[in-house]
Design a protein around this motif. Sequence first.
Motif, short mmCIF file in Angstrom:
data_model
loop_
_atom_site.label_atom_id
_atom_site.label_comp_id
_atom_site.label_asym_id
_atom_site.label_seq_id
_atom_site.Cartn_x
_atom_site.Cartn_y
_atom_site.Cartn_z
N VAL A 166 61.48 -12.47 -2.85
CA VAL A 166 60.22 -13.18 -3.10
C VAL A 166 59.41 -12.43 -4.16
CG1 VAL A 166 58.04 -13.92 -2.07
CG2 VAL A 166 60.18 -14.30 -0.86
N ALA A 167 59.40 -11.11 -4.09
CA ALA A 167 58.67 -10.32 -5.10
C ALA A 167 59.26 -10.52 -6.49
CB ALA A 167 58.69 -8.85 -4.72
N ARG A 168 60.58 -10.50 -6.58
CA ARG A 168 61.21 -10.70 -7.89
C ARG A 168 60.91 -12.10 -8.43
NH1 ARG A 168 61.01 -7.44 -10.77
NH2 ARG A 168 62.38 -8.55 -12.16
N LEU A 169 60.93 -13.10 -7.55
CA LEU A 169 60.58 -14.45 -7.99
C LEU A 169 59.14 -14.53 -8.46
CD1 LEU A 169 62.41 -16.60 -5.29
CD2 LEU A 169 63.00 -16.39 -7.71
N MET A 170 58.26 -13.83 -7.75
CA MET A 170 56.85 -13.84 -8.12
C MET A 170 56.69 -13.27 -9.53
SD MET A 170 53.64 -11.90 -6.37
CE MET A 170 54.04 -10.32 -7.08
N TYR A 171 57.32 -12.13 -9.80
CA TYR A 171 57.20 -11.52 -11.13
C TYR A 171 57.89 -12.36 -12.18
CZ TYR A 171 55.03 -7.52 -8.98
OH TYR A 171 54.16 -6.75 -8.29
N ALA A 172 58.97 -13.05 -11.82
CA ALA A 172 59.63 -13.94 -12.79
C ALA A 172 58.72 -15.10 -13.15
CB ALA A 172 60.94 -14.47 -12.19
N PHE A 173 58.00 -15.64 -12.16
CA PHE A 173 57.05 -16.73 -12.44
C PHE A 173 55.92 -16.26 -13.33
CE2 PHE A 173 58.40 -18.73 -8.19
CZ PHE A 173 59.38 -19.49 -8.80
N VAL A 174 55.47 -15.04 -13.13
CA VAL A 174 54.40 -14.48 -13.97
C VAL A 174 54.90 -14.34 -15.41
CG1 VAL A 174 53.04 -12.39 -14.43
CG2 VAL A 174 53.18 -13.30 -12.13
N GLN A 175 56.12 -13.85 -15.57
CA GLN A 175 56.67 -13.68 -16.92
C GLN A 175 56.88 -15.04 -17.59
OE1 GLN A 175 60.13 -11.32 -16.22
NE2 GLN A 175 58.99 -9.40 -16.14
N PHE B 19 51.22 -4.42 -8.80
CA PHE B 19 50.29 -5.53 -8.60
C PHE B 19 49.01 -5.36 -9.41
CE2 PHE B 19 46.62 -7.10 -6.09
CZ PHE B 19 46.85 -8.45 -6.23
N ILE B 20 48.51 -4.15 -9.51
CA ILE B 20 47.20 -3.91 -10.13
C ILE B 20 47.09 -4.51 -11.53
CG2 ILE B 20 45.70 -2.07 -11.02
CD1 ILE B 20 46.49 -0.47 -8.46
N PRO B 21 48.05 -4.32 -12.43
CA PRO B 21 47.88 -4.88 -13.78
C PRO B 21 47.86 -6.41 -13.84
CG PRO B 21 49.66 -3.27 -13.75
CD PRO B 21 49.25 -3.51 -12.34
N ILE B 22 48.44 -7.06 -12.85
CA ILE B 22 48.51 -8.53 -12.91
C ILE B 22 47.77 -9.18 -11.73
CG2 ILE B 22 50.67 -8.58 -14.21
CD1 ILE B 22 52.10 -9.13 -11.55
N ALA B 23 46.89 -8.44 -11.09
CA ALA B 23 46.23 -8.93 -9.88
C ALA B 23 45.49 -10.25 -10.10
CB ALA B 23 45.27 -7.87 -9.35
N ALA B 24 44.71 -10.32 -11.16
CA ALA B 24 43.94 -11.54 -11.41
C ALA B 24 44.85 -12.73 -11.68
CB ALA B 24 43.00 -11.32 -12.59
N GLU B 25 46.01 -12.45 -12.23
CA GLU B 25 46.95 -13.50 -12.59
C GLU B 25 47.72 -14.07 -11.39
OE1 GLU B 25 50.38 -13.83 -15.99
OE2 GLU B 25 49.12 -12.04 -15.92
N VAL B 26 48.02 -13.22 -10.41
CA VAL B 26 48.91 -13.66 -9.34
C VAL B 26 48.24 -13.83 -7.98
CG1 VAL B 26 50.94 -12.61 -10.40
CG2 VAL B 26 49.68 -11.34 -8.69
N PHE B 27 47.04 -13.35 -7.82
CA PHE B 27 46.44 -13.32 -6.49
C PHE B 27 46.39 -14.70 -5.82
CE2 PHE B 27 42.90 -13.25 -3.46
CZ PHE B 27 43.34 -12.23 -2.64
N TYR B 28 46.11 -15.73 -6.56
CA TYR B 28 45.97 -17.07 -5.98
C TYR B 28 47.26 -17.90 -6.03
CZ TYR B 28 41.08 -15.92 -5.89
OH TYR B 28 39.88 -15.29 -5.64
N ARG B 29 48.32 -17.32 -6.49
CA ARG B 29 49.59 -18.06 -6.57
C ARG B 29 50.28 -18.12 -5.21
NH1 ARG B 29 52.41 -17.50 -12.24
NH2 ARG B 29 50.56 -17.37 -13.50
N PRO B 30 50.93 -19.22 -4.90
CA PRO B 30 51.67 -19.33 -3.63
C PRO B 30 52.78 -18.28 -3.49
CG PRO B 30 51.43 -21.50 -4.64
CD PRO B 30 50.93 -20.49 -5.64
N SER B 31 53.39 -17.90 -4.61
CA SER B 31 54.47 -16.91 -4.53
C SER B 31 53.93 -15.55 -4.05
CB SER B 31 55.18 -16.77 -5.88
OG SER B 31 54.26 -16.42 -6.90
#
Length: 104
Positions: free
Chosen positions: A91-100, A23-35
């Motif tokens: 859900v975690a895998r989907l979250m990282y897929a959405f980030v990618q 989570f740490i490297p992408i925290a700013a990117e994903v923190f506010y996402r619904p996923s």
Amino acid sequence: TRVLFWSGWLGLAAVLVTGALQFIPIAAEVFYRPSFRAKIAVLTAAIVALVWLQPQVRRGAIRWDAGEPVPGSVKLLAGVSLVLWPTVIVVARLMYAFVQMASA
């Protein structure tokens, strides 16, 4: 059962540590996402189920081994827990897929 409980807690610790490291490297990117919020909600529910289930199993294991039936509430909670943990992974895998996908 002690070995199983300790291995469960060690597994949870590993999940929390590795999840934080991812989570740490992408925290700013994903923190506010619904996923991300869905992942945290499901993870919280899974931890609550684990914390709630463990004392019930400790208290009843000897009786259940002797042949007394396992209460339906304990079976339901165990089933919910078994469903929640794989859901956390999905859900975690989907979250990282959405980030990618968003960064592509």
